[in-house]
Design an enzyme around this catalytic site. Structure first.
Site, PDB file in Angstrom:
ATOM      1  N   ARG A  98       0.845  -1.189   0.000  1.00 59.33           N
ATOM      2  CA  ARG A  98       0.000   0.000   0.000  1.00 59.33           C
ATOM      3  C   ARG A  98       0.887   1.247   0.000  1.00 59.33           C
ATOM      4  NH1 ARG A  98      -5.075   1.704  -1.299  1.00 59.33           N
ATOM      5  NH2 ARG A  98      -6.167   2.731   0.405  1.00 59.33           N
ATOM      6  N   THR A 374      -9.510   0.514  -9.641  1.00 61.29           N
ATOM      7  CA  THR A 374      -8.734  -0.571  -9.037  1.00 61.29           C
ATOM      8  C   THR A 374      -8.842  -1.798  -9.962  1.00 61.29           C
ATOM      9  OG1 THR A 374      -9.248   0.293  -6.848  1.00 61.29           O
ATOM     10  CG2 THR A 374      -8.488  -1.969  -6.900  1.00 61.29           C
ATOM     11  N   THR A 392      -4.019  -0.736  -7.263  1.00 59.39           N
ATOM     12  CA  THR A 392      -4.853   0.400  -7.646  1.00 59.39           C
ATOM     13  C   THR A 392      -4.062   1.701  -7.773  1.00 59.39           C
ATOM     14  OG1 THR A 392      -6.872   1.598  -6.992  1.00 59.39           O
ATOM     15  CG2 THR A 392      -5.372   1.003  -5.216  1.00 59.39           C
ATOM     16  N   SER A 445      -7.678   0.846   3.263  1.00 62.14           N
ATOM     17  CA  SER A 445      -8.139   0.396   1.944  1.00 62.14           C
ATOM     18  C   SER A 445      -9.326  -0.551   2.088  1.00 62.14           C
ATOM     19  CB  SER A 445      -6.994  -0.341   1.248  1.00 62.14           C
ATOM     20  OG  SER A 445      -7.457  -0.964   0.067  1.00 62.14           O
ATOM     21  N   GLY A 466     -13.577  -1.598  -7.259  1.00 61.44           N
ATOM     22  CA  GLY A 466     -14.867  -0.977  -6.906  1.00 61.44           C
ATOM     23  C   GLY A 466     -14.905  -0.194  -5.623  1.00 61.44           C
ATOM     24  N   GLY A 467     -13.749   0.341  -5.163  1.00 61.95           N
ATOM     25  CA  GLY A 467     -13.774   1.151  -3.942  1.00 61.95           C
ATOM     26  C   GLY A 467     -14.377   0.362  -2.793  1.00 61.95           C
TER      27      GLY A 467
HETATM   28  N1  GLY Z   1      -8.434   3.001  -3.431  1.00 66.65           N
HETATM   29  C1  GLY Z   1      -9.378   2.013  -3.151  1.00 66.65           C
HETATM   30  C2  GLY Z   1      -9.071   1.225  -1.944  1.00 66.65           C
HETATM   31  O1  GLY Z   1      -7.912   1.013  -1.638  1.00 66.65           O
HETATM   32  O2  GLY Z   1      -9.977   0.801  -1.262  1.00 66.65           O
END
Ligand code: GLY
Length: 565
Positions: A98, A374, A392, A445, A466-467
C-alpha cells in the site's frame, strides 16, 4: 434456489476442446494453471510465465507489470496494493505494498483556513499522491517466493510497451474523454497519442516508449530501479515542479511488508484475507461469520430475506470498519481478533429483526460510494500455489498526472485517508482517528484479495475493483460459491447489493432484483437505489479431487479474460 452446477463428467469429456476454445465460454477450464485478469493480454503474459516453469508468484508479477501497460486505468507502477499468497500445502501469507503518506504530509494538509477541504486536494493534484508501493511489493514477493529470474518477469511488459498492442475501445473512449478536457489533464491528453502525435485509433498499435524505459530500469536494477537513481530523481523533480511533496528520501524509505493474513472460517472452509491497512479481510470474515448464523435452508438466494440479512451484515461490518480500522503500524490497539470472532458476530446479530430494517445512526461514519476503479487478478500454478492480487491508482487513471519522461501515471491514494480530523458527516466524510494522515502512514483500503481453502488446500481465489463496494462484492461471491454452491462464473455474475452503513441505502444491480422483492424490502424500511453494476470479479476455483481449475472474468470487463493451459 440452490444451484448445483459443478462440472464433473461433462467437463472431463469436453475438457480438451474447452481449453482450446476457452474464450468462447464465460468460464474457462484448465488442468495446469490459470490467470484471470482485466486484460486478456496480461493474463496471457502470466500463463506464458507459468508455461516457462514460473510459479504463481512469478506469473502474478509478470501479470502485474503487463497490466501497467495494457490496463493503465488501474494497472500500475505508480500506485499500490496487496497480495495474498497460499502455497500448495495451504500455508498463507500476504504482501502489503500500500502507498504511504510522504514525510512532509500532515493531518490537516488538505484543509483551508476554515477547516474545509481545499479544492478537492485530497483527490486532485499531486498532494493527493502517496509514495508508490507496487514495484517494492512485487520485488519483495519475488525475493521471497519467486523462482524465475526477475528480469524475465519484467521483460514481457517492456515488450508490450515498446512494440505496442492494439488499442481497445475502452482505452480509446478514455483517450477521447481526456482529449476533450485537455486543459484539465494535459498529461492524459497526449498519453494515448501515436508517433504522429494524433490520438491512437481503436485497433491501431499503441506504443509507450517512456514507460518501456522506466520498466528497463526496474528490470535491470530491481527495486532500486524505481526507488533510487534516475527514476527516483525524475519523480522528485516532477513532484517539485508540479506541487507534489514526494522526494527521493520518501522513495528510498518506502518498504513493502510481509504480514500475517487475517484468517476466518465458514462451515469448514478457511478464509484468508488481507489484514489492515486493508479493511477487506476483517470485514469479509465478520460478514461470513454473520452468514454462518443464518438458517439458509429457509432462505432462497435473491429473495427478500436474502437481501435483508445480507444488507444487515454489511451495515454492521461497515460501521466497525469505520470505527476501528487504519494502518496497523500506527494503530497498535485495533481489536482485530474480536472483530473476526464468532462471538462478535453473535453479538452484532443479536438485534437483527427479520421483519424490519435496522437504522444506521446517520450522525456517524458516512461514506460515499467509490467508483469502479482498481483491478484484481487471480493466479494458480501447476503445483497448486495460489495468488490473489488487488492493486490500484485509487481513481481511474489515478491523479491523471505523470512525467512524460517516465511514462506512468501517479496515484491519488491520499484520498483514502480521513481528510478532516474529528468531523464525520452523514454525507461521506469520516473523521475518526485511526485513518487520519500522518507521515509514512498507509491509508485504509477496501481492497479484498482473498483465498479460501478447503481441506487445507486452495479452493477459491477471488477479488474485485470498486472502492468500498469491493468488500461486498467479494463477500457475496464467496457466499455464492461456499453456501449456494454456484460455479465461479455464475457466482460472479449473480445479483449483488451494496450497503455501507451510511448512507443508509441498499444499492442493487439494475434489472436483477424483482419488483416484488423491492416492494417487500421497502415495506420493511429499507431504502433502495438502482445502480448499473457492482464489481468486476476475477475468480478461480480448484476441484482438489479432479484437479480441474475453473476461472471466470466478470462480463463487465470485456477486455478481461481467464486463460488457462
Ligand atoms: N483506493 C481504493 C481502496 O484502496 O480501497
Amino acid at each position: 434456489m440452490k444451484s448445483n452446477q459443478k462440472p464433473r463428467g461433462v467437463v472431463l469429456f469436453c475438457f480438451a476442446l474447452i481449453v482450446q476454445s476457452s474464450m468462447l465460454f464465460a468460464q474457462t477450464y484448465a488442468k495446469n494453471g490459470m490467470v484471470v485478469s482485466a486484460s486478456k493480454i496480461a493474463s496471457q503474459t502470466g500463463v506464458d510465465i507459468l508455461k516457462k516453469g514460473g510459479n504463481a508468484i512469478d506469473a502474478a508479477i509478470a501479470t502485474a507489470f503487463s497490466l501497467a501497460v495494457t490496463h493503465p486505468t488501474a494497472g500500475n507502477i505508480g500506485g499500490g496494493g496487496f497480495m495474498v499468497f497460499m502455497n500448495a500445502q495451504g500455508k498463507a501469507t500476504t504482501i502489503d505494498f500500500r502507498e504511504k503518506a510522504p514525510l512532509a504530509s500532515s493531518e490537516t494538509m488538505f484543509l483551508d483556513e476554515d477547516g474545509n477541504i481545499k479544492d478537492n486536494s485530497n483527490h486532485k493534484g499531486l498532494l493527493a499522491t502517496g509514495v508508490p508501493g507496487t514495484v517494492a511489493g512485487l520485488y519483495l514477493a519475488h525475493q521471497k517466493y519467486g523462482v524465475l529470474p526477475w528480469k524475465d518477469l519484467v521483460q514481457p511488459a517492456i515488450d508490450l510497451a515498446e512494440n505496442g498492442f492494439a488499442l481497445n475501445w475502452n482505452l480509446y473512449n478514455a483517450a477521447e474523454y481526456f482529449k476533450k478536457i485537455e486543459e484539465q489533464y494535459p498529461f492524459m491528453a497526449t498519453y494515448f497519442s501515436n508517433h504522429e502525435g494524433q490520438l491512437t485509433q481503436p485497433g491501431e498499435i499503441w506504443k509507450q516508449a517512456a514507460l518501456a524505459n522506466t520498466l528497463k530500469q526496474i528490470r535491470d536494477k530491481g527495486r532500486d530501479g524505481f526507488y533510487k537513481g534516475e527514476v527516483a530523481q525524475k519523480i522528485d523533480a516532477y513532484m517539485k515542479a508540479n506541487g507534489g511533496i514526494i522526494t527521493t528520501e520518501d522513495l528510498e524509505k518506502y518498504d513493502a511488508i510481509e504480514r500475517e493474513p487475517m484468517k476466518g472460517s465458514y462451515k469448514g472452509y478457511d478464509i484468508y484475507g488481507m489484514p489492515p491497512p486493508s479493511s477487506g479481510g476483517v470485514a469479509l470474515i465478520e460478514m461470513m461469520n454473520l452468514m454462518e448464523l443464518v438458517d439458509w435452508e429457509t432462505i432462497e438466494f435473491n429473495s427478500t430475506e436474502y437481501v435483508h440479512v445480507v444488507a444487515e451484515a454489511m451495515r454492521r461490518a461497515f460501521a466497525d470498519r469505520a470505527e476501528f480500522l487504519g494502518d496497523p503500524d500506527f494503530n497498535l490497539d485495533m481489536p482485530l481478533e474480536r472483530l473476526i470472532s464468532k462471538a462478535h458476530a453473535k453479538n452484532r446479530f443479536e438485534n437483527l429483526n427479520m421483519e424490519k430494517a435496522s437504522v444506521s445512526d446517520s450522525t456517524r461514519f458516512g461514506q460515499i460510494y467509490d467508483g469502479k476503479n482498481t483491478t484484481h487478478f487471480s493466479v494458480l500454478d501447476k503445483a497448486g500455489n495460489a495468488v490473489s492480487v488487488t492493486y490500484t491508482l485509487e481513481n481511474g487513471y489515478g491523479v491523471k498526472m505523470g512525467s512524460k519522461a517516465l511514462g506512468f501515471i501517479f496515484n491519488n491514494e491520499m484520498g483514502d485517508f480521513n481528510p478532516v480530523p474529528g468531523i464525520t458527516t452523514s454525507g461521506w466524510q469520516i473523521g475518526t482517528q485511526p485513518n487520519l494522515v500522518a507521515p509514512q502512514k498507509r491509508m485504509l483500503s477496501s481492497m479484498t484479495p482473498t483465498i479460501v481453502a478447503k481441506d487445507g488446500k486452495p479452493y477459491l481465489i477471488i477479488g474485485s475493483p470498486g472502492g468500498r463496494t469491493i468488500i461486498n462484492t467479494v463477500f457475496q461471491t464467496t457466499l455464492n460459491v461456499l453456501e449456494f454452491d454456484m460455479r465461479i462464473d455464475k457466482a460472479i455474475e449473480a445479483m449483488k447489493i451494496h450497503h455501507q452503513w451510511s448512507p443508509d441505502v441498499i444499492a442493487y444491480e439494475k434489472h436483477l432484483m424483482s419488483p416484488d422483492t423491492r416492494r417487500a424490502l421497502e415495506a420493511m424500511g429499507h431504502k433502495l437505489r438502482a445502480i448499473d453494476g457492482l464489481g468486476a470479479l476475477m475468480g478461480i476455483t480448484i476441484d482438489q479431487e479432479t484437479k480441474i481449475i475453473t476461472g471466470a472474468s466478470d462480463s463487465s470487463r470485456p477486455e478481461g479474460g481467464a486463460i488457462g493451459y
